[in-house]
Design a protein around this motif. Structure first.
Motif, PDB file in Angstrom:
ATOM      1  N   MET A   1     -66.893  74.667  12.581  1.00  0.00           N
ATOM      2  CA  MET A   1     -65.523  74.290  12.224  1.00  0.00           C
ATOM      3  C   MET A   1     -65.384  74.072  10.723  1.00  0.00           C
ATOM      4  O   MET A   1     -64.277  74.063  10.196  1.00  0.00           O
TER       5      MET A   1
ATOM      6  N   ARG B   1     -59.364  74.821  18.971  1.00  0.00           N
ATOM      7  CA  ARG B   1     -58.291  75.669  18.475  1.00  0.00           C
ATOM      8  C   ARG B   1     -56.961  75.316  19.147  1.00  0.00           C
ATOM      9  O   ARG B   1     -55.945  75.180  18.479  1.00  0.00           O
ATOM     10  N   TYR B   2     -56.986  75.138  20.442  1.00  0.00           N
ATOM     11  CA  TYR B   2     -55.753  74.842  21.192  1.00  0.00           C
ATOM     12  C   TYR B   2     -55.247  73.430  20.887  1.00  0.00           C
ATOM     13  O   TYR B   2     -54.084  73.243  20.529  1.00  0.00           O
ATOM     14  N   MET B   3     -56.154  72.454  21.001  1.00  0.00           N
ATOM     15  CA  MET B   3     -55.752  71.052  20.790  1.00  0.00           C
ATOM     16  C   MET B   3     -55.205  70.818  19.398  1.00  0.00           C
ATOM     17  O   MET B   3     -54.369  69.950  19.200  1.00  0.00           O
ATOM     18  N   PHE B   4     -55.739  71.576  18.419  1.00  0.00           N
ATOM     19  CA  PHE B   4     -55.342  71.348  17.032  1.00  0.00           C
ATOM     20  C   PHE B   4     -54.244  72.327  16.600  1.00  0.00           C
ATOM     21  O   PHE B   4     -54.046  72.587  15.423  1.00  0.00           O
ATOM     22  N   GLY B   5     -53.553  72.898  17.576  1.00  0.00           N
ATOM     23  CA  GLY B   5     -52.390  73.722  17.274  1.00  0.00           C
ATOM     24  C   GLY B   5     -52.707  75.008  16.527  1.00  0.00           C
ATOM     25  O   GLY B   5     -51.887  75.496  15.754  1.00  0.00           O
ATOM     26  N   GLY B   6     -53.902  75.570  16.765  1.00  0.00           N
ATOM     27  CA  GLY B   6     -54.248  76.854  16.162  1.00  0.00           C
ATOM     28  C   GLY B   6     -54.871  76.747  14.785  1.00  0.00           C
ATOM     29  O   GLY B   6     -55.138  77.758  14.141  1.00  0.00           O
ATOM     30  N   LYS B   7     -55.133  75.510  14.341  1.00  0.00           N
ATOM     31  CA  LYS B   7     -55.640  75.363  12.965  1.00  0.00           C
ATOM     32  C   LYS B   7     -57.157  75.496  12.869  1.00  0.00           C
ATOM     33  O   LYS B   7     -57.682  75.732  11.786  1.00  0.00           O
TER      34      LYS B   7
ATOM     35  N   LEU C   1     -48.556  67.695  13.722  1.00  0.00           N
ATOM     36  CA  LEU C   1     -49.716  68.258  13.021  1.00  0.00           C
ATOM     37  C   LEU C   1     -50.455  69.275  13.889  1.00  0.00           C
ATOM     38  O   LEU C   1     -51.085  70.186  13.379  1.00  0.00           O
ATOM     39  N   CYS C   2     -50.415  69.110  15.193  1.00  0.00           N
ATOM     40  CA  CYS C   2     -51.062  70.060  16.105  1.00  0.00           C
ATOM     41  C   CYS C   2     -50.009  70.800  16.940  1.00  0.00           C
ATOM     42  O   CYS C   2     -50.302  71.260  18.047  1.00  0.00           O
ATOM     43  N   ARG C   3     -48.798  70.855  16.425  1.00  0.00           N
ATOM     44  CA  ARG C   3     -47.693  71.577  17.064  1.00  0.00           C
ATOM     45  C   ARG C   3     -47.462  71.114  18.515  1.00  0.00           C
ATOM     46  O   ARG C   3     -47.112  71.897  19.388  1.00  0.00           O
TER      47      ARG C   3
ATOM     48  N   LYS D   1     -49.668  70.244  20.691  1.00  0.00           N
ATOM     49  CA  LYS D   1     -50.708  70.639  21.648  1.00  0.00           C
ATOM     50  C   LYS D   1     -51.765  69.549  21.834  1.00  0.00           C
ATOM     51  O   LYS D   1     -52.553  69.603  22.775  1.00  0.00           O
ATOM     52  N   GLY D   2     -51.827  68.591  20.903  1.00  0.00           N
ATOM     53  CA  GLY D   2     -52.925  67.623  20.950  1.00  0.00           C
ATOM     54  C   GLY D   2     -52.482  66.220  21.337  1.00  0.00           C
ATOM     55  O   GLY D   2     -53.057  65.595  22.209  1.00  0.00           O
TER      56      GLY D   2
ATOM     57  N   HIS E   1     -55.716  63.605  19.781  1.00  0.00           N
ATOM     58  CA  HIS E   1     -56.341  64.800  19.203  1.00  0.00           C
ATOM     59  C   HIS E   1     -55.746  65.186  17.858  1.00  0.00           C
ATOM     60  O   HIS E   1     -55.794  66.349  17.473  1.00  0.00           O
TER      61      HIS E   1
ATOM     62  N   ALA F   1     -55.546  66.196  14.302  1.00  0.00           N
ATOM     63  CA  ALA F   1     -56.552  66.749  13.394  1.00  0.00           C
ATOM     64  C   ALA F   1     -55.845  67.375  12.210  1.00  0.00           C
ATOM     65  O   ALA F   1     -54.698  67.811  12.321  1.00  0.00           O
TER      66      ALA F   1
ATOM     67  N   LEU G   1     -57.700  69.758   9.346  1.00  0.00           N
ATOM     68  CA  LEU G   1     -58.940  70.200   8.716  1.00  0.00           C
ATOM     69  C   LEU G   1     -58.804  70.297   7.200  1.00  0.00           C
ATOM     70  O   LEU G   1     -59.771  70.089   6.478  1.00  0.00           O
TER      71      LEU G   1
ATOM     72  N   LEU H   1     -61.533  65.986  11.165  1.00  0.00           N
ATOM     73  CA  LEU H   1     -62.005  66.876  12.229  1.00  0.00           C
ATOM     74  C   LEU H   1     -61.429  66.539  13.593  1.00  0.00           C
ATOM     75  O   LEU H   1     -61.805  67.152  14.591  1.00  0.00           O
ATOM     76  N   GLY H   2     -60.560  65.556  13.633  1.00  0.00           N
ATOM     77  CA  GLY H   2     -59.900  65.282  14.896  1.00  0.00           C
ATOM     78  C   GLY H   2     -60.198  63.900  15.433  1.00  0.00           C
ATOM     79  O   GLY H   2     -61.331  63.428  15.383  1.00  0.00           O
ATOM     80  N   ALA H   3     -59.114  63.249  15.929  1.00  0.00           N
ATOM     81  CA  ALA H   3     -59.342  62.131  16.824  1.00  0.00           C
ATOM     82  C   ALA H   3     -60.051  62.745  18.025  1.00  0.00           C
ATOM     83  O   ALA H   3     -59.972  63.946  18.249  1.00  0.00           O
TER      84      ALA H   3
ATOM     85  N   ASN I   1     -45.202  78.595  24.144  1.00  0.00           N
ATOM     86  CA  ASN I   1     -46.356  78.190  23.340  1.00  0.00           C
ATOM     87  C   ASN I   1     -47.539  77.716  24.180  1.00  0.00           C
ATOM     88  O   ASN I   1     -48.631  77.530  23.663  1.00  0.00           O
TER      89      ASN I   1
ATOM     90  N   ASP J   1     -52.785  80.258  20.852  1.00  0.00           N
ATOM     91  CA  ASP J   1     -53.868  79.548  20.169  1.00  0.00           C
ATOM     92  C   ASP J   1     -54.988  79.047  21.080  1.00  0.00           C
ATOM     93  O   ASP J   1     -55.610  78.023  20.802  1.00  0.00           O
TER      94      ASP J   1
END
Lengths: 341, 320
Positions: A88, A118-124, B92-94, B96-97, B101, B103, B105, B110-112, B311, B315
């Motif tokens: 990562m 990838r999914y959890m972080f919205g593709g980042k 921040l994660c659109r 999805k998290g 979660h 994050a 980067l 690196l993420g909760a 969506n 991703d």
């Protein structure tokens, strides 16, 4: 073209990618081996005691040194977790689990972490990570060193799962896996390491998700992976002499799965045998059978035949283990029976 | 004191951002607009900020399910965080998290991580990247007293020592893993000694004192950047809210939280320790600015659109 073993093809893929890209590092127990041994300091400074537990990476430490070939303790969670975190943040690690059975020790780092970033972080996030390990029975390695859990990996969104059957495929698929931007679980069958075949010297890639027809035929389709491909080929070659034309489809990757490649063959033969070393329940065979039943039922001339191990752990004693592994005889009998239908 | 006045003001601003963010979430959560679960960091602000004020955007942190404070301290955008917690496309994660979660980067976050003890194995990977590339970066993992009991945390500590990785293991000992006290769950009752057993320097600090955390982490980061390997720091702190919002906290003594708010408030302690350098007016002005920022973040998060249903399919992979 040069003839090489499956083992040599794996090593060549690793060496060529490590040479091409300095971000590629190997991580695992005894990928070199011998650190802090009791042999003389002079000897310990130069030896590669193992080069992986079956010698696949032997020579790579001498070529690339300790910062690229990283010996670790036997701590699978830290091996895979470290590899995922490194992937990562800019490396392209190839982590070695030795035996895929050991995924049970560290599955959180694959299942809840690498597969989902990838999914959890919205593709980042990008996690270009390869996890190599051995699958397969046949060596009396017993219940904790003989399994083929690619079906479990394949059910997890976010990871790709590669199960190569030949020296040519293993090199091209491993290079592709190392260059891939997603986490890849790369399953090497221990019965195949001595298998020889033509392997080009140069680096080449085989795309993930493209099946290979190892035999072409018109009467019956056998779908098989890894070591089972060779059993299917043997049956195809034997029955051809009797006028039964068998097509063998090797999907090569479980995820992504070449659904079209499978369905095309099924449409042309209408008779299907699926050979799968993973599991008697919820296995690769069952997933592919569901695909065929839901998408190509109208092409079927007879029920799909699934050949899997029994719903038991892998036994130790040779006659028990041979009874457990899907055999050439079972495959041949299944094809003959389908031809009577 | 080694910090300049602008640095002190920045530290207070970050701690107050966390305080205002979390206390506002506590209120907003009762309104029912926040999907899922949230775990609040209030009372532990001095740890996240004391750690992250020693880091650059090139350094990485990995966090816990109680991660909002770490995100803010590491530089995540408050509006993006709020929108994420509300499940919005602009998060921040659109969307999805969610809370567990977050994050970023680009900020080295690196993420909760909703798996207890999940961060340390990943953070040693970030540390391996820094070591391999030779960029002097460090990795910092946050783990609670609950997470300190996880086997994969032990594995990560051992690996960091074996490979001499530039890693700092922060153990936030807030007294509870969910509803179970650490005196019950942490055998030996001392995470510092446990970490020492792996062969790295380990210290216990007062986690409500920003300066105690800051100085200990400063030394550890310097050692890591110079190739001296990992350090563990156990920061003793207090959780003011329940494990999750909605936890009735049946396990707590009557009046305990009120006492903590009066006696163990990291912001009050910071104010009292900086009386000679900073005026109340300066710090009050920061609070006013931050309150406005949080107000804006909440209004915007509420007004922003949810992600479109299609969506759900994006991703999963970079390519498939």
């Amino acid at each position: 073209m040069a003839i090489k073993t499956y083992r040599e093809a794996v090593k060549e893929a690793l060496a060529q990618e490590m040479e091409r890209d300095e971000r590629v590092v190997l991580i695992g127990e005894d990928v070199r081996g011998g650190q802090a041994g009791t042999a003389s300091p002079e000897k310990l400074a130069t030896i590669e005691a193992f080069g992986g537990v079956l010698g696949v990476t032997k020579g790579l430490w001498t070529q690339f040194g300790s910062s690229r070939v990283i010996d670790t303790p036997i701590t699978e969670s830290a091996i895979v977790g470290m590899a995922a975190g490194a992937a990562m943040t800019g490396l392209r690690p190839v982590a070695e689990l030795m035996f895929m059975d050991f995924f049970g020790v560290c599955y959180d780092m694959i299942y809840n972490q690498a597969a989902k970033f990838r999914y959890m972080f919205g593709g980042k996030a990008k996690t270009p990570l390869v996890m190599r390990g051995m699958i397969g029975a046949g060596f009396s390695a017993a219940a904790q060193h003989s399994q083929s859990p690619y079906n479990i990996f394949g059910s997890t969104p976010g990871v790709k799962v590669v199960v190569p059957s030949s020296p040519y495929d293993v090199k091209g698929l491993l290079i592709q896996s190392i260059r891939d931007e997603d986490p890849v679980i790369f399953c090497e069958h221990k019965a195949l390491y001595e298998l020889k075949g033509e392997v080009p010297e140069h680096a080449y890639t085989i795309p993930l998700g493209v099946a290979n027809y190892t035999r072409e035929g018109t009467d019956v389709t056998i779908i098989a992976l890894s070591a089972m491909v060779h059993k299917a080929n043997a049956v195809a070659d034997k029955l051809l002499k009797e006028g039964i034309s068998v097509e063998v489809v090797d999907p090569r990757t479980v995820s992504p799965l070449d659904e079209e490649g499978i369905l095309e063959s099924v449409a042309s033969t209408g008779r299907v045998v699926i050979v799968d070393e993973s599991s008697a329940r919820f296995g690769f065979a069952h997933d592919v059978a569901a695909l065929i039943a839901s998408q190509a039922f109208h092409h079927l001339k007879a029920p799909i035949v699934l050949i899997t191990p029994p719903h038991t752990p892998v036994p130790f004693s040779p006659p028990l283990e041979q009874a457990w592994i899907p055999s050439v005889e079972r495959i041949e009998a299944a094809v003959r029976k389908l031809m009577e239908a | 004191m080694s910090l300049t006045k602008p640095e002190l003001l920045q530290a207070y601003r970050k701690m107050y951002e966390i305080r205002a963010f979390e206390e506002r979430l506590h209120l907003e959560n009762t309104g029912g607009d926040i999907p899922g679960f949230i775990h609040l960091y209030t009372g532990e602000e001095a740890i996240a900020v004391g750690v992250c004020e020693n880091l650059t955007p090139q350094d990485y942190i990995g966090s816990t399910h109680r991660g909002h404070g770490h995100c803010i301290a590491k530089g995540c955008d408050i509006r993006g965080m709020m929108a994420e917690i509300f499940g919005k496309e602009t998060g921040l994660c659109r969307g999805k998290g969610g809370s567990m979660h977050i994050a970023d980067l680009e900020q080295g976050m690196l993420g909760a991580n909703a798996i207890v003890g999940g961060a340390p194995p990943l953070v040693i990977g970030a540390s391996l990247t820094a070591k391999t590339l030779g960029n002097k970066g460090v990795g910092v993992s946050f783990t609670g007293d609950g997470g300190s009991n996880q086997g994969l945390v032990f594995e990560a500590m051992n690996m960091a020592v074996v490979l001499q990785l530039p890693t700092i293991f922060i153990f936030e000992n807030n007294g509870f893993g969910e509803a179970t006290g650490h005196d019950y769950a942490v055998g030996g009752r001392n995470i510092t000694r446990r970490a020492e057993g792996f062969g790295m320097p380990a210290v216990r600090v007062d986690g409500v004192d920003f300066f105690a955390v800051y100085e200990a982490v400063k030394e550890a980061v310097q050692r890591a950047r110079e190739g001296g390997g990992p350090t563990a720091i156990e920061a003793m702190a207090y959780r003011w809210h329940g494990h999750f919002e909605g936890d009735p906290m049946l396990y707590r003594a009557e009046g305990e939280v009120e006492r903590l708010r009066a006696e163990k408030d990291p912001l009050k302690i910071f104010r009292s320790k900086t009386r000679k350098q900073l005026s109340d007016a300066e710090l009050d002005a920061i609070e006013t600015e931050v309150n406005a920022l949080v107000d804006e973040a909440v209004s915007k998060a509420k007004a922003d659109p949810y992600p479109p249903a299609e969506n759900v399919l994006t991703d999963v992979y970079a390519s498939y």
